[in-house]
Design a protein around this motif. Sequence first.
Motif, PDB file in Angstrom:
ATOM      1  N   HIS A 171       0.818  -1.211   0.000  1.00 25.78           N
ATOM      2  CA  HIS A 171       0.000   0.000   0.000  1.00 25.78           C
ATOM      3  C   HIS A 171       0.854   1.263   0.000  1.00 25.78           C
ATOM      4  CE1 HIS A 171      -3.107  -2.865   1.372  1.00 25.78           C
ATOM      5  NE2 HIS A 171      -3.941  -2.024   0.792  1.00 25.78           N
ATOM      6  N   PHE A 172       2.078   1.141   0.516  1.00 22.83           N
ATOM      7  CA  PHE A 172       2.941   2.313   0.635  1.00 22.83           C
ATOM      8  C   PHE A 172       4.248   2.081  -0.107  1.00 22.83           C
ATOM      9  CE2 PHE A 172       0.093   2.332   4.289  1.00 22.83           C
ATOM     10  CZ  PHE A 172      -0.457   3.605   4.188  1.00 22.83           C
ATOM     11  N   SER A 173       4.129   2.102  -1.406  1.00 20.82           N
ATOM     12  CA  SER A 173       5.305   1.923  -2.260  1.00 20.82           C
ATOM     13  C   SER A 173       6.131   3.208  -2.270  1.00 20.82           C
ATOM     14  CB  SER A 173       4.868   1.592  -3.687  1.00 20.82           C
ATOM     15  OG  SER A 173       4.152   2.693  -4.254  1.00 20.82           O
ATOM     16  N   ASP A 174       7.318   3.114  -2.844  1.00 18.03           N
ATOM     17  CA  ASP A 174       8.173   4.293  -2.956  1.00 18.03           C
ATOM     18  C   ASP A 174       7.486   5.384  -3.776  1.00 18.03           C
ATOM     19  OD1 ASP A 174       9.911   2.705  -1.596  1.00 18.03           O
ATOM     20  OD2 ASP A 174      11.379   2.495  -3.214  1.00 18.03           O
ATOM     21  N   VAL A 175       6.680   4.966  -4.758  1.00 21.37           N
ATOM     22  CA  VAL A 175       5.968   5.940  -5.599  1.00 21.37           C
ATOM     23  C   VAL A 175       4.939   6.701  -4.772  1.00 21.37           C
ATOM     24  CG1 VAL A 175       4.425   6.224  -7.566  1.00 21.37           C
ATOM     25  CG2 VAL A 175       6.324   4.599  -7.695  1.00 21.37           C
ATOM     26  N   VAL A 176       4.171   5.984  -3.961  1.00 27.83           N
ATOM     27  CA  VAL A 176       3.155   6.617  -3.122  1.00 27.83           C
ATOM     28  C   VAL A 176       3.805   7.556  -2.111  1.00 27.83           C
ATOM     29  CG1 VAL A 176       1.406   6.200  -1.352  1.00 27.83           C
ATOM     30  CG2 VAL A 176       1.480   4.768  -3.393  1.00 27.83           C
ATOM     31  N   LEU A 177       4.902   7.121  -1.524  1.00 30.41           N
ATOM     32  CA  LEU A 177       5.571   7.900  -0.485  1.00 30.41           C
ATOM     33  C   LEU A 177       6.407   9.039  -1.053  1.00 30.41           C
ATOM     34  CD1 LEU A 177       6.757   4.978   1.816  1.00 30.41           C
ATOM     35  CD2 LEU A 177       4.811   6.505   2.203  1.00 30.41           C
ATOM     36  N   GLY A 178       6.758   8.935  -2.328  1.00 30.73           N
ATOM     37  CA  GLY A 178       7.561   9.976  -2.951  1.00 30.73           C
ATOM     38  C   GLY A 178       9.044   9.837  -2.700  1.00 30.73           C
ATOM     39  N   LYS A 179       9.443   8.743  -2.058  1.00 36.63           N
ATOM     40  CA  LYS A 179      10.854   8.476  -1.788  1.00 36.63           C
ATOM     41  C   LYS A 179      10.958   7.033  -1.267  1.00 36.63           C
ATOM     42  CE  LYS A 179      12.558  10.849   1.557  1.00 36.63           C
ATOM     43  NZ  LYS A 179      12.853  12.039   2.388  1.00 36.63           N
ATOM     44  N   PRO A 180      12.146   6.443  -1.210  1.00 32.94           N
ATOM     45  CA  PRO A 180      12.290   5.083  -0.677  1.00 32.94           C
ATOM     46  C   PRO A 180      11.653   4.952   0.705  1.00 32.94           C
ATOM     47  CG  PRO A 180      14.322   5.753  -1.737  1.00 32.94           C
ATOM     48  CD  PRO A 180      13.426   6.971  -1.716  1.00 32.94           C
ATOM     49  N   ARG A 181      11.046   3.798   0.935  1.00 28.62           N
ATOM     50  CA  ARG A 181      10.237   3.599   2.138  1.00 28.62           C
ATOM     51  C   ARG A 181      10.999   3.919   3.429  1.00 28.62           C
ATOM     52  NH1 ARG A 181       9.225  -1.087   1.064  1.00 28.62           N
ATOM     53  NH2 ARG A 181       7.383  -0.668  -0.220  1.00 28.62           N
ATOM     54  N   GLU A 182      12.208   3.381   3.567  1.00 28.96           N
ATOM     55  CA  GLU A 182      12.963   3.597   4.803  1.00 28.96           C
ATOM     56  C   GLU A 182      13.389   5.060   4.965  1.00 28.96           C
ATOM     57  OE1 GLU A 182      13.387   1.718   7.489  1.00 28.96           O
ATOM     58  OE2 GLU A 182      11.953   0.439   6.461  1.00 28.96           O
ATOM     59  N   GLU A 183      13.620   5.722   3.853  1.00 26.62           N
ATOM     60  CA  GLU A 183      13.949   7.151   3.934  1.00 26.62           C
ATOM     61  C   GLU A 183      12.747   7.932   4.453  1.00 26.62           C
ATOM     62  OE1 GLU A 183      15.751   9.121   0.657  1.00 26.62           O
ATOM     63  OE2 GLU A 183      16.989   7.407   0.124  1.00 26.62           O
ATOM     64  N   TYR A 184      11.562   7.548   3.956  1.00 29.24           N
ATOM     65  CA  TYR A 184      10.349   8.221   4.420  1.00 29.24           C
ATOM     66  C   TYR A 184      10.151   7.988   5.917  1.00 29.24           C
ATOM     67  CZ  TYR A 184       5.592  10.057   4.460  1.00 29.24           C
ATOM     68  OH  TYR A 184       4.475  10.803   4.728  1.00 29.24           O
ATOM     69  N   CYS A 185      10.385   6.762   6.348  1.00 32.60           N
ATOM     70  CA  CYS A 185      10.218   6.437   7.770  1.00 32.60           C
ATOM     71  C   CYS A 185      11.178   7.250   8.631  1.00 32.60           C
ATOM     72  CB  CYS A 185      10.427   4.938   7.995  1.00 32.60           C
ATOM     73  SG  CYS A 185       9.108   3.898   7.321  1.00 32.60           S
ATOM     74  N   SER A 186      12.404   7.395   8.156  1.00 32.24           N
ATOM     75  CA  SER A 186      13.380   8.192   8.907  1.00 32.24           C
ATOM     76  C   SER A 186      12.973   9.660   8.934  1.00 32.24           C
ATOM     77  CB  SER A 186      14.775   8.058   8.271  1.00 32.24           C
ATOM     78  OG  SER A 186      15.225   6.721   8.333  1.00 32.24           O
ATOM     79  N   TRP A 187      12.419  10.115   7.811  1.00 29.90           N
ATOM     80  CA  TRP A 187      12.015  11.522   7.716  1.00 29.90           C
ATOM     81  C   TRP A 187      10.834  11.830   8.629  1.00 29.90           C
ATOM     82  CZ3 TRP A 187       7.371  13.608   5.640  1.00 29.90           C
ATOM     83  CH2 TRP A 187       7.372  15.000   5.516  1.00 29.90           C
ATOM     84  N   ILE A 188       9.795  10.993   8.596  1.00 30.42           N
ATOM     85  CA  ILE A 188       8.587  11.280   9.378  1.00 30.42           C
ATOM     86  C   ILE A 188       8.838  11.096  10.875  1.00 30.42           C
ATOM     87  CG2 ILE A 188       7.526   8.970   9.471  1.00 30.42           C
ATOM     88  CD1 ILE A 188       5.787  12.363   8.691  1.00 30.42           C
ATOM     89  N   ALA A 189       9.909  10.395  11.237  1.00 24.91           N
ATOM     90  CA  ALA A 189      10.245  10.208  12.655  1.00 24.91           C
ATOM     91  C   ALA A 189      10.794  11.484  13.270  1.00 24.91           C
ATOM     92  CB  ALA A 189      11.272   9.085  12.807  1.00 24.91           C
ATOM     93  N   ARG A 190      11.265  12.401  12.431  1.00 25.01           N
ATOM     94  CA  ARG A 190      11.856  13.637  12.932  1.00 25.01           C
ATOM     95  C   ARG A 190      10.786  14.608  13.406  1.00 25.01           C
ATOM     96  NH1 ARG A 190      15.414  14.962   7.793  1.00 25.01           N
ATOM     97  NH2 ARG A 190      14.947  17.077   8.543  1.00 25.01           N
ATOM     98  N   LYS A 191      11.055  15.307  14.483  1.00 28.27           N
ATOM     99  CA  LYS A 191      10.059  16.190  15.098  1.00 28.27           C
ATOM    100  C   LYS A 191       9.727  17.407  14.240  1.00 28.27           C
ATOM    101  CE  LYS A 191      13.415  18.786  17.881  1.00 28.27           C
ATOM    102  NZ  LYS A 191      13.798  19.169  19.260  1.00 28.27           N
ATOM    103  N   ASP A 192      10.591  17.730  13.259  1.00 27.30           N
ATOM    104  CA  ASP A 192      10.318  18.899  12.422  1.00 27.30           C
ATOM    105  C   ASP A 192       9.704  18.532  11.080  1.00 27.30           C
ATOM    106  OD1 ASP A 192      12.536  17.694  11.365  1.00 27.30           O
ATOM    107  OD2 ASP A 192      13.780  19.507  11.274  1.00 27.30           O
ATOM    108  N   SER A 193       9.268  17.277  10.916  1.00 28.60           N
ATOM    109  CA  SER A 193       8.613  16.841   9.680  1.00 28.60           C
ATOM    110  C   SER A 193       7.106  16.875   9.870  1.00 28.60           C
ATOM    111  CB  SER A 193       9.054  15.425   9.305  1.00 28.60           C
ATOM    112  OG  SER A 193      10.449  15.378   9.065  1.00 28.60           O
ATOM    113  N   TRP A 194       6.407  17.519   8.943  1.00 30.98           N
ATOM    114  CA  TRP A 194       4.956  17.680   9.096  1.00 30.98           C
ATOM    115  C   TRP A 194       4.211  16.553   8.374  1.00 30.98           C
ATOM    116  CZ3 TRP A 194       8.171  21.041   6.491  1.00 30.98           C
ATOM    117  CH2 TRP A 194       8.022  21.122   5.105  1.00 30.98           C
TER     118      TRP A 194
END
Length: 325
Positions: A171-194
Amino acid sequence: MELRIRDKNSKIHTITTLNEQASFKELKEEISKLTGVLLPYQELKIGYPPRICKAKNEDTLASAGLLNGDIIILTEISSTEVVKGTPTISAPAPAPAHALHTPTVPSTASKSSSKDVISIPTENGFFILREMPDDNSCLFRAIGYVLDRSTDTVQHLRQIVIDHIRKNPDHFSDVVLGKPREEYCSWIARKDSWGGAIELSIFASHYKVEICSVDVRSGRIDRFGQGQYDQCVFVIYSGIHYDAIALTPILDAGQEYDQTIFNITDDVTLKAVSAVANKMKQLHKYTYTADFTLKCGQCGHGLKGEKEAVQHAQSTGHTKFVEYE
């Protein structure tokens, strides 16, 4: 240096008489001359997404993070929000018995005057806007308030998103997320990511509740989990910010009496929430970012609108943006 001030009517005022070593108080004095808004009633937002500037009067413009060409968004606040001449944000406090989890009440919570809150009266009480801090975690705080009755579960909610994405790779491919899955996970974990639509869809699935996001400017209601659940919650989206909606018996009641979960078939609730959004529109309590011309403060790349800013942030990890014309 040149600074531009956008007032509540979206009129742009230009200040060219200050340099980087001028004080923040001098800036506010210049703004007062141009707009008529006295110093204690000025709330200034800078950067992108716009955030309330916390600089003290004696701070220099450079130490406040202001750069040549910056646009500053001016809001005139009410007298009840002024404490010792400094604007403050009313922090939401939670806690009723109907919540899904045991509520927590932040010790720093403060109450706003009933005259200042945005609300709509109904037979069952008042549908009221519960405002969240401008800290890039407003979506998570709003969801925490309506579903967990706490605004202090931001990192827990970010982890829910990460776990859900990892468990549902189809359901959450790199295309849907707009970047590689693990990169997205690292990004959204940051407190300054909306967060945005991806996160709202995940929270709807996780909590088994429909989440209705009401857009202030257009009045559009985006429904996440539509047709799947019997209950719903509401958040208000004002262009760059999310707030929560609650039903309170009386305007001066404590937030522990708030109801935030509603029956999906309740048309009265839907109409009242839409009326809250419309009232915010009439008061110009929104910032439309689709046409903002932006520049990344870290690499200088030019961007247009929130969509490109989000894409740039996801692809580079950069989160500091400035508006320019």
